[in-house]
Design a protein around this motif. Structure first.
Motif, PDB file in Angstrom:
ATOM      1  N   THR A   1      38.541  36.691  30.164  1.00 51.37           N
ATOM      2  CA  THR A   1      39.059  35.556  29.393  1.00 51.37           C
ATOM      3  C   THR A   1      40.190  34.901  30.184  1.00 51.37           C
ATOM      4  O   THR A   1      40.593  35.414  31.227  1.00 51.37           O
ATOM      5  CB  THR A   1      39.647  36.007  28.032  1.00 51.37           C
ATOM      6  OG1 THR A   1      40.655  36.976  28.301  1.00 51.37           O
ATOM      7  CG2 THR A   1      38.586  36.545  27.098  1.00 51.37           C
ATOM      8  N   ARG A   2      40.690  33.779  29.676  1.00 53.34           N
ATOM      9  CA  ARG A   2      41.794  33.082  30.338  1.00 53.34           C
ATOM     10  C   ARG A   2      43.105  33.510  29.696  1.00 53.34           C
ATOM     11  O   ARG A   2      43.289  33.354  28.497  1.00 53.34           O
ATOM     12  CB  ARG A   2      41.598  31.575  30.189  1.00 53.34           C
ATOM     13  CG  ARG A   2      42.704  30.742  30.828  1.00 53.34           C
ATOM     14  CD  ARG A   2      42.365  29.256  30.723  1.00 53.34           C
ATOM     15  NE  ARG A   2      43.338  28.435  31.451  1.00 53.34           N
ATOM     16  CZ  ARG A   2      44.402  27.864  30.891  1.00 53.34           C
ATOM     17  NH1 ARG A   2      44.641  28.000  29.595  1.00 53.34           N
ATOM     18  NH2 ARG A   2      45.228  27.147  31.613  1.00 53.34           N
ATOM     19  N   ARG A   3      44.009  34.089  30.501  1.00 54.06           N
ATOM     20  CA  ARG A   3      45.281  34.577  29.970  1.00 54.06           C
ATOM     21  C   ARG A   3      46.423  34.101  30.867  1.00 54.06           C
ATOM     22  O   ARG A   3      46.238  33.941  32.073  1.00 54.06           O
ATOM     23  CB  ARG A   3      45.385  36.096  30.000  1.00 54.06           C
ATOM     24  CG  ARG A   3      44.262  36.889  29.493  1.00 54.06           C
ATOM     25  CD  ARG A   3      44.720  38.351  29.341  1.00 54.06           C
ATOM     26  NE  ARG A   3      43.694  39.095  28.617  1.00 54.06           N
ATOM     27  CZ  ARG A   3      42.686  39.694  29.222  1.00 54.06           C
ATOM     28  NH1 ARG A   3      42.582  39.658  30.538  1.00 54.06           N
ATOM     29  NH2 ARG A   3      41.767  40.340  28.503  1.00 54.06           N
ATOM     30  N   PRO A   4      47.608  34.005  30.285  1.00 55.45           N
ATOM     31  CA  PRO A   4      48.793  33.747  31.133  1.00 55.45           C
ATOM     32  C   PRO A   4      48.980  34.914  32.100  1.00 55.45           C
ATOM     33  O   PRO A   4      48.787  36.067  31.721  1.00 55.45           O
ATOM     34  CB  PRO A   4      49.952  33.683  30.138  1.00 55.45           C
ATOM     35  CG  PRO A   4      49.328  33.447  28.807  1.00 55.45           C
ATOM     36  CD  PRO A   4      47.965  34.069  28.853  1.00 55.45           C
TER      37      PRO A   4
ATOM     38  N   ALA B   1      43.597  30.617  38.359  1.00 51.15           N
ATOM     39  CA  ALA B   1      42.867  31.516  39.263  1.00 51.15           C
ATOM     40  C   ALA B   1      41.718  32.140  38.474  1.00 51.15           C
ATOM     41  O   ALA B   1      41.844  32.401  37.281  1.00 51.15           O
ATOM     42  CB  ALA B   1      43.798  32.602  39.787  1.00 51.15           C
ATOM     43  N   PHE B   2      40.616  32.349  39.154  1.00 51.92           N
ATOM     44  CA  PHE B   2      39.452  32.980  38.519  1.00 51.92           C
ATOM     45  C   PHE B   2      39.031  34.145  39.409  1.00 51.92           C
ATOM     46  O   PHE B   2      38.588  33.941  40.544  1.00 51.92           O
ATOM     47  CB  PHE B   2      38.319  31.943  38.381  1.00 51.92           C
ATOM     48  CG  PHE B   2      36.978  32.522  38.072  1.00 51.92           C
ATOM     49  CD1 PHE B   2      36.803  33.467  37.067  1.00 51.92           C
ATOM     50  CD2 PHE B   2      35.852  32.091  38.786  1.00 51.92           C
ATOM     51  CE1 PHE B   2      35.536  33.987  36.785  1.00 51.92           C
ATOM     52  CE2 PHE B   2      34.592  32.608  38.508  1.00 51.92           C
ATOM     53  CZ  PHE B   2      34.444  33.558  37.504  1.00 51.92           C
ATOM     54  N   ILE B   3      39.245  35.371  38.901  1.00 52.54           N
ATOM     55  CA  ILE B   3      38.920  36.545  39.705  1.00 52.54           C
ATOM     56  C   ILE B   3      37.559  37.069  39.266  1.00 52.54           C
ATOM     57  O   ILE B   3      37.375  37.421  38.095  1.00 52.54           O
ATOM     58  CB  ILE B   3      40.024  37.612  39.562  1.00 52.54           C
ATOM     59  CG1 ILE B   3      41.345  37.006  40.093  1.00 52.54           C
ATOM     60  CG2 ILE B   3      39.673  38.885  40.341  1.00 52.54           C
ATOM     61  CD1 ILE B   3      42.551  37.880  39.925  1.00 52.54           C
ATOM     62  N   TYR B   4      36.594  37.048  40.212  1.00 55.61           N
ATOM     63  CA  TYR B   4      35.217  37.400  39.841  1.00 55.61           C
ATOM     64  C   TYR B   4      34.688  38.508  40.735  1.00 55.61           C
ATOM     65  O   TYR B   4      35.168  38.703  41.855  1.00 55.61           O
ATOM     66  CB  TYR B   4      34.299  36.172  39.892  1.00 55.61           C
ATOM     67  CG  TYR B   4      34.062  35.611  41.273  1.00 55.61           C
ATOM     68  CD1 TYR B   4      34.970  34.731  41.871  1.00 55.61           C
ATOM     69  CD2 TYR B   4      32.907  35.935  41.993  1.00 55.61           C
ATOM     70  CE1 TYR B   4      34.743  34.206  43.127  1.00 55.61           C
ATOM     71  CE2 TYR B   4      32.667  35.410  43.251  1.00 55.61           C
ATOM     72  CZ  TYR B   4      33.586  34.546  43.818  1.00 55.61           C
ATOM     73  OH  TYR B   4      33.364  34.035  45.068  1.00 55.61           O
TER      74      TYR B   4
END
Lengths: 218, 302
Positions: B155-158, B7-10
């Protein structure tokens, strides 16, 4: 008739008496004309006449699904209605264990013209193109799947080509049966809308073991 | 590689373009097929950015892509199979789900997001699902963190709140309505008789031919399953509900409490679950009911 019967009985023969009567005893008495000891003894020993008939037949021929076998249920029902009382007992032997042994007969059951296949009578099959193509028509569903898979397994030594242009309905088990019990490669030379729809839904159109020889637009 | 589903929350156009262009570029650099499914506004932004405007990227309006959840899974499966057939090593995708405007739609598409990890498990797909924080309700954004193992913000995180897919689907599936207006029919003994019966019912309700054929296919699969796993169909109910024709088939078997059934695209030689996959594809909705007395009831909607 009386002397014929008496002569037979005196020679210890079994006498088979066919007569249009429901009551064997009354008929036998009339036959004996009062002198009934011999007749009564013959009746009891089974030497003369019958109290009833027990009949049994091997029905495993049905497992080969020959043409017309879809009417078997109706036939059996008519038989039961005709017989009615307990003077006649019928035992029809249906041996499902024999299925594997009789599937070899499928080759001759599927004719060069469309003939019924399967137990339910709403699927028809034919061998065309010098026997190289299996043509199926009407409806192929899970109830006919085992029969169709057996036909395909029979012929798996040679490439299997299927003409499905007249198949109005096919379900998942039916479609899978077209590749036999072990998923043989197949070529489909033509297909109805119903077949095309299901082929797309289950992804056969990108399965390398399935060759589609008709224009395919998704 | 196997499936990666982030998922990418922008919260701005710039963030969207920067992150998503980079994703598409990475895909093209890897020789992958690249697909961008997003809003018309965002498609415009991507096309304007020089790096991402490429003949090798397919741009798709998300309003045309996100119709019925099970069919969207089939469409992704199709993209993956086409890429495989063309020799591409993998697919890089942007999938900005159309969540709609009602809580019911939010639930429906959150459940869909939960099915992806199972439905496309092991497939060579890197898909990022953008979530526009400016417009989406909190319930949907919470759902994003539950349905994706990794979430990209700065950033990309679990994701700390990633949850079991079956539990999410259960929690986001509304309880089936009782539909007392359906008519109870005697379940016929055979599949052919079932099709004849349903065809007559649908003709009486003027169901269009293509929809009627699809319903016969779906009902046939459910009927076959009832015979195979449920000891045979014990009840059949049909009727019109609004614009839909509904067919409900019940069995008295041991039931099936797995809401993800029928969401996995069939693979070659797969023997189980294909029937319900087809049933989900050929109906607008498929509901699993678990009656108090046991067994399984499957309700199909044209």
């Amino acid at each position: 008739v009386t002397s014929f019967v008496r002569h037979g009985l005196s020679r210890r023969r079994k006498v088979l008496l066919l007569h249009a009567t429901d009551d064997v005893d009354a008929f036998a008495l009339r036959l004996a004309d009062g002198d009934d000891d011999d007749i009564a003894t013959a009746l009891d020993s089974g030497q003369l006449g019958y109290r009833g008939t027990s009949f049994t037949g091997d029905m495993s021929w049905r497992l080969t699904d020959p043409p017309g076998c879809e009417q078997l249920g109706e036939y059996e029902q008519c038989l039961a209605e005709i017989l009615g009382d307990d003077a006649v007992v019928l035992l029809c032997q249906y041996d499902d264990g024999a299925r594997a042994d009789v599937t070899a007969a499928h080759d001759v059951d599927v004719a060069s013209e469309l003939a019924p296949i399967g137990r339910c009578g709403y699927l028809a099959a034919a061998f065309t193109g010098a026997g190289r193509t299996v043509r199926l028509a009407r409806e192929l569903d899970f109830e006919a799947a085992a029969t169709v898979a057996a036909v395909i397994d029979e012929r798996r030594a040679a490439p299997i080509c299927l003409d499905l242009a007249d198949l109005d309905f096919v379900d998942v088990a039916g479609l899978r049966a077209l590749r036999g019990t072990n998923g043989h490669p197949v070529t489909i030379s033509s297909a109805s809308d119903a077949v095309r729809r299901l082929i797309a839904l289950v992804g056969w159109d990108s399965d390398p073991a399935v060759e589609l020889r008709f224009g395919y637009a998704v | 590689m196997s499936l990666r589903h982030d998922a990418f929350i922008y919260d701005s156009d710039d963030t969207f373009v920067t992150e998503m262009s980079a994703h598409l570029q990475a895909g093209l650099a890897a020789g992958a097929h690249a697909v961008a499914i997003t809003t018309r506004h965002n498609l415009g932004l991507l096309r304007e950015s020089a790096e991402a405007d490429s003949d090798n990227v397919s741009y798709v309006d998300r309003d045309e892509w996100y119709g019925q959840p099970a069919r969207v899974l089939a469409d992704f499966d199709r993209v993956l199979r086409d890429a495989e057939a063309a020799g591409a090593p993998c697919v890089y995708a942007i999938g900005e789900v159309r969540f709609g405007t009602t809580p019911r739609e939010w639930d429906r598409w959150t459940a869909y997001e939960a099915t992806i990890d199972r439905a496309l498990a092991g497939r060579r797909l890197k898909v990022i699902c953008p979530y526009d924080e400016r417009v989406l309700p909190a319930a949907v954004l919470d759902g994003a963190c539950a349905t994706h193992k990794h979430v990209i913000t700065d950033t990309r995180r679990p994701s700390p709140s990633h949850a079991d897919a079956a539990a999410i689907v259960r929690a986001h599936t509304p309880a089936p309505e009782p539909l007392p207006q359906l008519r109870t029919l005697q379940p016929p003994p055979g599949a052919h008789e079932l099709r004849e019966l349903l065809a007559a019912e649908m003709a009486a309700h003027d169901v269009p031919a293509a929809e009627a054929h699809d319903m016969l296919l779906a009902a046939g699969e459910v009927f076959a399953n009832a015979g195979r796993h449920g000891g045979g169909a014990t009840s059949l109910r049909v009727g019109r509900v609004g614009i839909h024709f509904v067919c409900e088939i019940a069995d008295a078997g041991s039931g099936l409490d797995y809401p993800l059934v029928g969401y996995v695209p069939p693979r070659a030689a797969q023997a189980c679950g294909v029937g319900l996959w087809v049933a989900r594809q050929t109906t607008s909705a498929l509901e699993l009911l678990h009656p108090d007395g046991g067994g399984l009831t499957v309700r199909l909607w044209t």
